[in-house]
Write a protein that holds these residues in place. Structure first.
Motif, PDB file in Angstrom:
ATOM      1  N   ALA A 112      12.714  30.785   0.652  1.00  0.00           N
ATOM      2  CA  ALA A 112      12.018  31.790   1.464  1.00  0.00           C
ATOM      3  C   ALA A 112      10.907  31.137   2.267  1.00  0.00           C
ATOM      4  N   GLY A 113      10.179  30.212   1.659  1.00  0.00           N
ATOM      5  CA  GLY A 113       9.127  29.505   2.385  1.00  0.00           C
ATOM      6  C   GLY A 113       9.699  28.658   3.508  1.00  0.00           C
ATOM      7  N   LEU A 114      10.825  28.018   3.255  1.00  0.00           N
ATOM      8  CA  LEU A 114      11.470  27.214   4.293  1.00  0.00           C
ATOM      9  C   LEU A 114      11.974  28.098   5.429  1.00  0.00           C
ATOM     10  N   ALA A 115      12.508  29.259   5.090  1.00  0.00           N
ATOM     11  CA  ALA A 115      13.027  30.167   6.117  1.00  0.00           C
ATOM     12  C   ALA A 115      11.913  30.716   6.992  1.00  0.00           C
ATOM     13  N   GLU A 116      10.712  30.877   6.431  1.00  0.00           N
ATOM     14  CA  GLU A 116       9.598  31.396   7.232  1.00  0.00           C
ATOM     15  C   GLU A 116       9.101  30.376   8.244  1.00  0.00           C
ATOM     16  N   THR A 117       9.340  29.099   7.991  1.00  0.00           N
ATOM     17  CA  THR A 117       8.849  28.071   8.913  1.00  0.00           C
ATOM     18  C   THR A 117       9.796  27.835  10.082  1.00  0.00           C
ATOM     19  N   VAL A 118      11.016  28.333  10.001  1.00  0.00           N
ATOM     20  CA  VAL A 118      11.993  28.126  11.073  1.00  0.00           C
ATOM     21  C   VAL A 118      11.745  29.156  12.172  1.00  0.00           C
ATOM     22  N   PRO A 119      11.435  28.682  13.378  1.00  0.00           N
ATOM     23  CA  PRO A 119      11.213  29.654  14.464  1.00  0.00           C
ATOM     24  C   PRO A 119      12.558  30.151  15.011  1.00  0.00           C
ATOM     25  N   ASP A 120      12.620  31.437  15.253  1.00  0.00           N
ATOM     26  CA  ASP A 120      13.839  31.982  15.843  1.00  0.00           C
ATOM     27  C   ASP A 120      13.563  32.318  17.304  1.00  0.00           C
ATOM     28  N   PRO A 121      14.448  31.873  18.195  1.00  0.00           N
ATOM     29  CA  PRO A 121      14.239  32.164  19.618  1.00  0.00           C
ATOM     30  C   PRO A 121      14.402  33.667  19.873  1.00  0.00           C
ATOM     31  N   PRO A 122      13.656  34.187  20.829  1.00  0.00           N
ATOM     32  CA  PRO A 122      13.722  35.630  21.085  1.00  0.00           C
ATOM     33  C   PRO A 122      15.073  36.102  21.622  1.00  0.00           C
ATOM     34  N   ASP A 123      15.822  35.233  22.254  1.00  0.00           N
ATOM     35  CA  ASP A 123      17.104  35.636  22.827  1.00  0.00           C
ATOM     36  C   ASP A 123      18.290  35.202  21.959  1.00  0.00           C
TER      37      ASP A 123
END
Length: 99
Positions: free
Chosen positions: A14-25
């Motif tokens: 969960a901590g690793l997933a929070e650090t991954v930025p997701d592009p808006p598109d």
């Protein structure tokens, strides 16, 4: 796995997933890719169906073009009319090729 190990693994992921930025598109791009693949699949299916139908028609026409009028009589009204003259219809049920 024990409950403690699962909990530690869950919190680490969960901590690793929070650090991954997701592009808006990201959703829009994923949807475009899906639509593109869907259209390609539909076009390929339509092309295959078209090829199968064309081949079936070609084989049927080839088979029909090789048939001679003297063989494989399916409907013999034209043969009977030609033997008796134009416009004459026989009612005795005798066909010339059946004797």
């Amino acid at each position: 796995m024990s409950g403690d190990t699962e909990e530690r693994l869950r919190s680490a992921l969960a901590g690793l997933a929070e650090t991954v930025p997701d592009p808006p598109d990201a959703y829009r791009r994923a949807r475009q890719q899906w639509r593109r693949r869907d259209m390609k699949r539909r076009a390929l299916t339509a092309a295959i169906v078209l090829v199968v139908v064309v081949i079936a028609c070609a084989v049927g026409l080839w088979a029909l073009s090789g048939a001679s009028p003297g063989r494989h009589v399916i409907f013999n009204a034209g043969v009977q009319e030609a033997a008796d003259g134009p416009g004459v219809i026989r009612t005795d049920g005798i066909c010339p090729g059946c004797r």
